[in-house]
Design an enzyme around this catalytic site. Structure first.
Site, PDB file in Angstrom:
ATOM      1  N   THR A 202    -100.700  44.073 -11.950  1.00  0.00           N
ATOM      2  CA  THR A 202    -102.130  43.766 -12.050  1.00  0.00           C
ATOM      3  C   THR A 202    -102.569  43.518 -13.485  1.00  0.00           C
ATOM      4  O   THR A 202    -103.526  42.775 -13.717  1.00  0.00           O
ATOM      5  CB  THR A 202    -102.959  44.919 -11.464  1.00  0.00           C
ATOM      6  OG1 THR A 202    -102.563  46.143 -12.090  1.00  0.00           O
ATOM      7  CG2 THR A 202    -102.745  45.035  -9.976  1.00  0.00           C
ATOM      8  N   CYS A 203    -101.895  44.121 -14.448  1.00  0.00           N
ATOM      9  CA  CYS A 203    -102.303  43.929 -15.843  1.00  0.00           C
ATOM     10  C   CYS A 203    -102.073  42.496 -16.297  1.00  0.00           C
ATOM     11  O   CYS A 203    -102.730  42.032 -17.223  1.00  0.00           O
ATOM     12  CB  CYS A 203    -101.545  44.883 -16.760  1.00  0.00           C
ATOM     13  SG  CYS A 203    -101.912  46.613 -16.416  1.00  0.00           S
ATOM     14  N   ALA A 204    -101.119  41.818 -15.668  1.00  0.00           N
ATOM     15  CA  ALA A 204    -100.825  40.430 -16.033  1.00  0.00           C
ATOM     16  C   ALA A 204    -101.225  39.455 -14.933  1.00  0.00           C
ATOM     17  O   ALA A 204    -100.940  38.266 -15.045  1.00  0.00           O
ATOM     18  CB  ALA A 204     -99.339  40.279 -16.344  1.00  0.00           C
TER      19      ALA A 204
END
Length: 1499
Positions: free
Chosen positions: A1465-1467
């Site tokens: 989710t961070c990328a």
């Protein structure tokens, strides 16, 4: 060809940061290993200087050693002379001793190796010697070598490199040459002396071994940096390019870099060796590698520069397909996307080719270059709202190059002897269709740029191109093209500008058009105002037009010119810097046009008027006369106004169109504004003003006007809005001022607070005004003043110095200020050399000092009105000062910079910069009389408490337009007021029409309650946006440092405060972020440019310069975690990252999900925060059961202050306000559906009974009907007519009010008593009006007042909520909660990235897109939350998602059918297995997004 299998040292592309091992390059003996290690050693030594060693460390092999040493020398000067002391750092002394010992050891090794390399009879000994030599050179420093040693090494290595009998020796010798160039740059000269370049070229041309050839390319690239001419003469260009296709991409880049190095310093003589390489270079332009293509483009640009004076050479360049390949690169959809500087360079290359080559000129026309240029210019207008990381001058440079190319493609009248110009003109004469197509492509977009508020510089280029196109074109189709573009109106607008360069070109265009097509343009010139503008020039004093605008807006490219005359010429010589346009050129041209084309009858003031203009003038006179009719005759007023307005609209919608000039000149705008406001729009309203008694009349007039405009839908109002927008664009002359004066520079400002600042100071001499006896002289010398402090602060400082009755307490206060400022100064100086990275401050004193600085910066960004009001609290105790500059009063509500800038701009309204402010200024001060007129601009809110017009009139007059607009441009002032009125009517459309229906029912004009139903169609908000003003603000906002420090022209803030609807949501979002957070997020780290990627407030990168804090949250107690997080970090200027207990995930994804979970927790009906009914409890499958989702959105429920649960509810609203503000500050997206009415409360707007329609439509419908009955009862009682009473029905749908059995309790909330005095009464006709008012009061006023105050107080803990007032309700929802529409399937492919095995045409990708398209909204929300952590997209949609949504192939077990999709989710990274069918993918995807929520673990 043979590959010997030797280990090759390739230039390997650096992997992404997230895939790169730590310190993987520190000790790798690669091609750049020597310089890398050397740089580390130097960096380690430099770190002892007290600076940031990492910041100054050079690990790039492309930086020349000479430049590296120069930079280190400069750095040492910046950090002072602390390195001169041996005791400064013991570690550094030890390191120096170690380096000296190591250098002597390296010298001994090199000497012993030299003897071994000289053994010609023993190849094995030479091989081992070369291997050890490469190892030594990889790790030694420059101190280890001497010139003598380098000379000997060079001779030996070159000799070994020529040894064709042993490939291994050749390879190692050439590798050693490469390392030698790195470690000892001066050795390059010795290598050239010993003929290393021919030897390397020979090896490349022979290319027996691939690894040897690659090493030769590495060595030549190093040598070419310092000896490009020697490489050119030795034939290195063809040597490195001959077999370039055999090498990998990384080696191809090295080869082309060699050519770039050579081309940067081509000798002046004809470069025949370079021309031989052009075919290969042109072929390389077809490659897909961006870095390679950019390097080739640079080479070809340099070659074209060198041969620009030789038409034959230019023709030779074109003969190899250079034009075709270059135009292909300009294609916006090209596979190879060039960086902005190189892209601009390619456009410049085409211009140079077309300038000197007829072949290039013809080829560009045949390739339809006009269409390509049209595309490029079209993106100029929209480029500001698209994510971009280019510097601020990228767009202006691009348009500059395009305009120069367009002008070059339109040859001027050929001069005698200029055969090139004759050939070009004859080509266009023989091919008129090509010129016609070029004009059809380019002309409309040039005119569009002129209309969009372009700078003087761009405007001059567009006009010059239009002028040349007008001179060349001879077809009737061109006349039609000009008429369609309304060239007459454009010229009329240009003629009103101040810079006489653009005026002269506009007059030249008018003259040519009248000369060639007099019949087609004469009448339109009169109708659009061109003739009147020319007449105005003749009536003005000759030669008094504004002189040359010697300061050009924006960053003009490197060939900076002092005058617009030379701005778009092909070459600018140093001797041609004088202006070619005389001061009386405008007068001469205007006179010539008058005498040639306009007869004396046209100059008769009456005959020169068109019939439309004369008729509109008469109607405006009638409208003004209506103001003299007594106010009591309201019916007469209404009927007469309706008649006049219908005639005006008949003219506006008639067959003969009304031009912008006619609309402005008729006076209709001012007459309409005056009538509707009863003359109040030109005045400031204050408490107790007698004019306030006429406000109910004003409300009634607007109500009638609303009914007239929206009687046939939105068509009539849209026509009027468009006319007003065109008029505003024609009349406004707001300047764009780039604050070049405010570049970062450490200075000391003595006034008002004696402190160091990071921008230049103003030098001001404060002189006592003549005749002033109550004040003393301050100082005869010039003092330094902080330009960004408010004049109010200067006034407080000056009072303590010049007041004859200065108290001792004031002196003591000054001493305290001086003491504090000395601490600030020392701290500021001490921090100059520190790293820009954020660090925690542990010292209590340091943190307190930092806090005071941040508070001071925040205060500087507050509303000037707040500072003024705070400074006026002591007005009755201390005297006030009045400041004047050159006799004119300075506005105390502005900063010193803004006040002086406004004064300077009164004589010149063109786009400029503010360099004139860097001079010296003399400001006089005098005492303000004690009975000075109050400048309060308060709307008398208490005078209309019971009037339904009050919210509308409060909106209209509370933020009244500044009177400066009235003083500078009265017509524009009236237009702004009318636009503001129309936008307010559009905003309150339901209110005004409903109120009019209630009155009509009460007066008997409507019979049935069903007639009260209102269906409104508001005008789309985009129609109120001024594209020209938005473009001007875009130009202004590129100077982010000025925005964040209040260094803007005053008109910017005034219009944003009073008329924010004139600007697009994108530009307002950018302004909001810079104004509210700029001082902490943008200014200190990057003052020179503003990245548009942060425009939408999506927040992936806006927190990049903020320190970060991690917070551990508990999923089971999400609201408690939110309260703790806000308590710890809510008021700090830090970006918060969330991680959950017992989960490994952290970063952006968990943080976004945290805000989503908090949003849903606040929707819990058990909290008692929101109105609810049974239909509001949504048991949706993708939502948490029990979440409150009312159809109209969340709105506070009424609470009685006596309730025991009320304090807890208030605490929840405080927490909600803090969470919302922190989400905005950190750029996080919320998922909480507030109602439109609650957004109005957030924005501080007043509510009325009609706002209940957007909370509870059924309740509002009932209240409107009850209001109508109460109104009818009141009319009947006032008329005292028994006959009328008998005829009127006062029942509620056939039932008497008494029979409804209503008591004074709030519907739905029986415990809430509406009115204690009526607690035991039942509702009847007599108290019906009080009952309705009590319900409205409980629903949208007193019943929710405390909750709203609690929300706002929590919000203000993070940053002032007043910054949100520039948005409307819909925009605020987008800012907080992102876009409503999740996926636009037509644009999905443009904004999704595919990698690691997938492309856009891969079957699994196509299946995924089809599945997303088939998903309903709830499944799409779930998919988004699964991938990004948030179920909504940021403002701007998928295009603004940062990082981009990336879909990659998941490589898991042998059977991909059983694997589930996983995400990072961070990328925004979706790992999708290659399922065999669409059905299987849909099954697995739904399972993943349903069951995969609620935890973050490794995938």
């Amino acid at each position: 060809m043979e590959n010997r299998g030797q280990k090759r040292m390739e230039v390997v592309e650096e992997p992404p940061a997230d895939k790169r091992a730590c310190n993987s390059q520190d000790f790798r003996p690669s091609t750049s290993g020597g310089s890398s290690v050397q740089a580390q050693a130097n960096g380690a030594a430099a770190s002892g200087h007290g600076g940031n060693g990492d910041a100054d460390m050079d690990t790039s092999s492309s930086a020349s050693p000479s430049s590296r040493s120069d930079r280190e020398e400069e750095d040492s000067e910046d950090y002072g002379s602390c390195d001169d002391s041996d005791d400064a750092d013991p570690r550094r002394r030890v390191l120096q001793q170690y380096q000296r010992g190591r250098s002597s050891g390296d010298q001994m090794k090199l000497k012993s190796l030299m003897s071994r390399l000289s053994e010609e009879n023993d190849p094995s000994l030479q091989l081992t010697g070369l291997t050890e030599l490469c190892e030594v050179l990889s790790f030694c420093t420059e101190d280890s070598l001497s010139s003598v040693m380098a000379d000997i090494l060079s001779r030996v290595l070159v000799k070994l490199a020529k040894d064709e009998s042993n490939g291994d020796i050749m390879l190692l010798a050439i590798r050693a040459i490469t390392y030698l160039c790195d470690v000892y740059p001066r050795s390059v000269a010795f290598l050239v002396k010993h003929e290393a370049i021919p030897a390397l070229c020979q090896r490349l041309l022979a290319i027996e071994y691939l690894d040897v050839a690659e090493q030769c390319l590495q060595a030549l690239e190093k040598i070419s940096r310092d000896q490009p001419v020697a490489c050119l003469n030795a034939g290195a260009i063809m040597a490195v390019l001959s077999y370039i296709d055999f090498f990998s991409t990384s080696i191809q880049r090295v080869a082309v870099s060699t050519v770039v190095n050579i081309c940067r310093k081509l000798p002046p003589e004809p470069p025949s060796p370079v021309m031989d390489a052009v075919p290969v270079l042109c072929n390389l332009l077809q490659y897909e590698d961006r870095q390679l293509v950019e390097s080739v483009a640079i080479c070809l640009t340099k070659i074209a520069d060198q041969v620009s004076q030789s038409p034959a050479m230019l023709d030779q360049l074109c003969s190899h397909g250079l034009i075709h390949q270059s135009t292909h690169l300009l294609n916006l959809n090209s596979r190879t996307t060039l960086s902005q500087p190189v892209y601009n360079g390619v456009i410049g290359l085409l211009r140079k080719l077309s300038s000197g080559s007829t072949l290039a000129f013809r080829t560009l026309y045949e390739l339809n270059i006009g269409y390509r240029l049209k595309e490029i210019i079209s993106t100029y207008d929209i480029s500001h709202s698209v994510s971009s990381t280019q510097p601020i001058n990228a767009c202006s440079n691009q348009v500059h190059e395009v305009l120069k190319l367009v002008i070059e493609l339109l040859p001027a009248s050929p001069v005698e002897g200029n055969s090139l110009a004759l050939e070009k003109e004859s080509f266009l004469v023989d091919q008129p269709n090509l010129l016609q197509q070029f004009g059809a492509d380019v002309l409309p977009v040039l005119i569009q740029v002129l209309k969009s508020g372009a700078s003087v510089y761009v405007s001059y280029g567009c006009l010059s191109a239009i002028y040349k196109l007008t001179c060349l074109s001879k077809s009737d189709d061109f006349v039609e093209l000009l008429n369609n573009a309304n060239i007459s109106s454009v010229l009329a607008g240009i003629l009103s500008r101040k810079d006489h360069h653009v005026v002269v070109v506009a007059l030249q265009i008018a003259e040519v058009l009248l000369d060639k097509y007099r019949d087609a343009f004469l009448n339109s010139f009169i109708k659009e105002g061109v003739f009147f503008a020319i007449a105005a020039f003749l009536n003005s004093d000759r030669g008094q037009q504004n002189p040359v605008s010697d300061i050009i807006q924006g960053s003009v490219p490197k060939e900076i010119v002092k005058c617009l005359c030379q701005a778009f010429e092909g070459s600018v010589s140093s001797s041609s810097q004088t202006c070619k346009v005389g001061n009386d050129s405008v007068y001469i041209l205007a006179t010539r046009i008058k005498e040639s084309f306009f007869g004396p009858e046209v100059f008769d003031s009456q005959k020169g008027l068109t019939d439309v203009l004369q008729n509109l003038k008469n109607l405006s006179v009638e409208l003004n006369d209506l103001m003299t009719v007594p106010i009591d005759a309201r019916v007469l007023h209404g009927e007469k106004f309706i008649s006049i307005w219908n005639q005006i609209m008949e003219r506006l919608n008639g067959r003969e169109s009304v031009s912008t000039f006619e609309f402005i000149e008729s006076g209709v705008v001012k007459a309409l504004a005056s009538y509707l406001s009863n003359g109040l729009y030109e005045r400031k309203l204050g408490k107790g003003d007698p004019e306030c008694d006429s406000l109910p009349l004003v409300g009634n007039r607007f109500e009638v006007f609303t009914r007239l405009l929206w009687s046939d839908g939105e068509a009539t109002s849209s026509v009027l809005i468009q006319k007003l927008q065109n008029s505003l664009s024609s009349l406004e002359s707001y300047p764009v001022v780039l604050s070049q004066f405010l570049k970062q520079k450490n200075t000391f400002a003595a006034v008002p607070s004696r402190r160091c600042i990071s921008y230049p100071v103003l030098r001001v001499r404060f002189a006592k005004a003549e005749g002033e006896t109550c004040l003393r002289d301050y100082c005869q010398d010039f003092v330094t003043v902080d330009p960004l402090c408010y004049l109010g602060a200067v006034e407080q400082y000056m009072l303590s110095k010049v007041n004859l009755e200065t108290l001792n307490s004031v002196k003591a206060k000054d001493q305290a200020i001086e003491c504090q400022s000395s601490q600030l100064q020392s701290t500021s100086i001490a921090c100059q050399g520190e790293s820009s990275s954020h660090m925690e401050i542990d010292s209590p004193n340091a943190s307190q000092l930092q806090g005071s600085q941040e508070e001071e910066d925040q205060d500087r960004l507050t509303d000037p009105g707040e500072e003024k009001s705070s400074s006026s609290n002591g007005e009755d105790v201390r005297p006030r000062l009045l400041f004047r500059l050159e006799g004119l009063e300075l506005d105390s509500s502005l900063t010193v910079y803004q006040a002086i800038l406004l004064h300077k701009l009164k004589s010149s309204n063109e786009t400029t910069n503010d360099s004139k402010l860097s001079g010296h200024h003399t400001i006089t001060y005098e005492r303000v009389p004690q009975l000075a007129e109050s400048h309060e601009n308060l709307f008398p809110l208490g005078s209309m408490d019971n009037d339904e017009y009050h919210p509308f009139l409060s909106y209209l007059f509370a933020h009244q337009l500044g009177l400066r607009h009235k003083g500078t441009s009265p017509p524009a002032y009236a237009i702004l007021f009318l636009l503001k009125s129309l936008e307010g009517m559009n905003r309150f459309l339901f209110h005004l029409i409903s109120h009019e229906r209630i009155n009509a029912f009460g007066e008997g004009r409507l019979e049935s309650l069903d007639d009260l139903r209102v269906q409104v169609r508001p005008v789309p908000y985009a129609e109120f946006v001024s594209s020209k003003l938005t473009e001007k603000l875009e130009q202004q906002l590129r100077d982010s440092f000025a925005v964040s420090t209040c260094g803007l022209p005053p008109w910017f803030n005034e219009l944003m405060d009073s008329c924010p609807f004139l600007f697009s949501f994108e530009v307002k979002s950018k302004y909001f972020r810079l104004a509210a957070f700029g001082s902490q997020q943008q200014v200190h780290n990057q003052p020179q440019h503003l990245s548009s990627s942060n425009v939408h407030g999506e927040g992936r990168s806006v927190t990049g310069s903020l320190p970060r804090k991690k917070f551990l949250a508990c999923r089971d107690k999400i609201l408690e975690s939110a309260a703790k997080m806000m308590e710890l970090h809510g008021t700090q200027k830090v970006a918060i990252e969330v991680e959950y207990s017992e989960e490994v995930g952290t970063g952006l994804g968990p943080t976004l999900e945290f805000y989503t979970l908090v949003s849903r927790a606040f929707q819990n009906p058990d909290l008692g925060m929101w109105r609810s009914d049974r239909s509001s409890l949504a048991g949706k499958p993708m939502e948490d059961p029990g979440s409150l989702v009312p159809p109209s959105g969340l709105f506070p429920r009424p609470w009685s202050a006596a309730s025991a649960a009320f304090p807890g509810v208030l605490q929840k609203f405080v927490l909600l306000g803090t969470v919302v503000a922190k989400a905005l500050q950190d750029g996080r997206v919320l998922d909480i559906p507030f109602s439109k009415t609650f957004y109005k409360l957030i924005l501080g707007q007043e509510l009325s009974s009609f706002d209940i329609h957007f909370v509870d439509p059924e309740l509002c419908k009932t209240l409107v009907e009850l209001q109508a009955l109460a109104r009818r009862k009141k009319v009947i009682s006032e008329s005292q007519s028994d006959v009328r009473a008998a005829k009127c029905d006062l029942s509620f749908r056939g039932t008497k009010i008494e029979d409804l059995c209503l008591d004074f309790s709030l519907p739905g909330y029986r415990g809430y008593v509406l009115a204690p005095q009526f607690a035991s009464d039942m509702v009847n006709l007599d108290n019906l009006e009080e009952y309705v008012k009590a319900i409205v009061n409980a629903t949208v006023c007193n019943g929710i007042q405390k909750q709203v105050e609690a929300f706002r107080s929590g919000f203000n803990k993070v940053f002032p909520i007043e910054y949100l007032k520039i948005f409307n309700e819909e925009e605020l929802e987008t800012l907080l909660c992102g876009e409503r529409d999740l996926f636009n399937m037509n644009e999905v492919l443009d904004h999704i990235k595919f990698d690691h095995g997938y492309t856009s045409s891969s079957p699994p990708v196509e299946n995924l897109l089809e599945i997303l398209h088939e998903f309903d909204k709830e499944k799409q929300r779930a998919f988004l939350q699964f991938v990004t952590g948030c179920p909504r997209l940021p403002p701007g949609g998928l295009a603004s998602l940062n990082p981009k949504l990336t879909i990659v192939r998941k490589h898991g077990s042998d059977s991909s059918e059983t694997d589930l999709p996983s995400v990072m989710t961070c990328a925004n990274y979706l790992k999708l297995p290659p399922y065999s069918s669409k059905e299987k993918m849909k099954e697995k995807l739904i399972y993943a997004i349903t069951e995969g929520q609620g935890s973050f673990h490794l995938s």
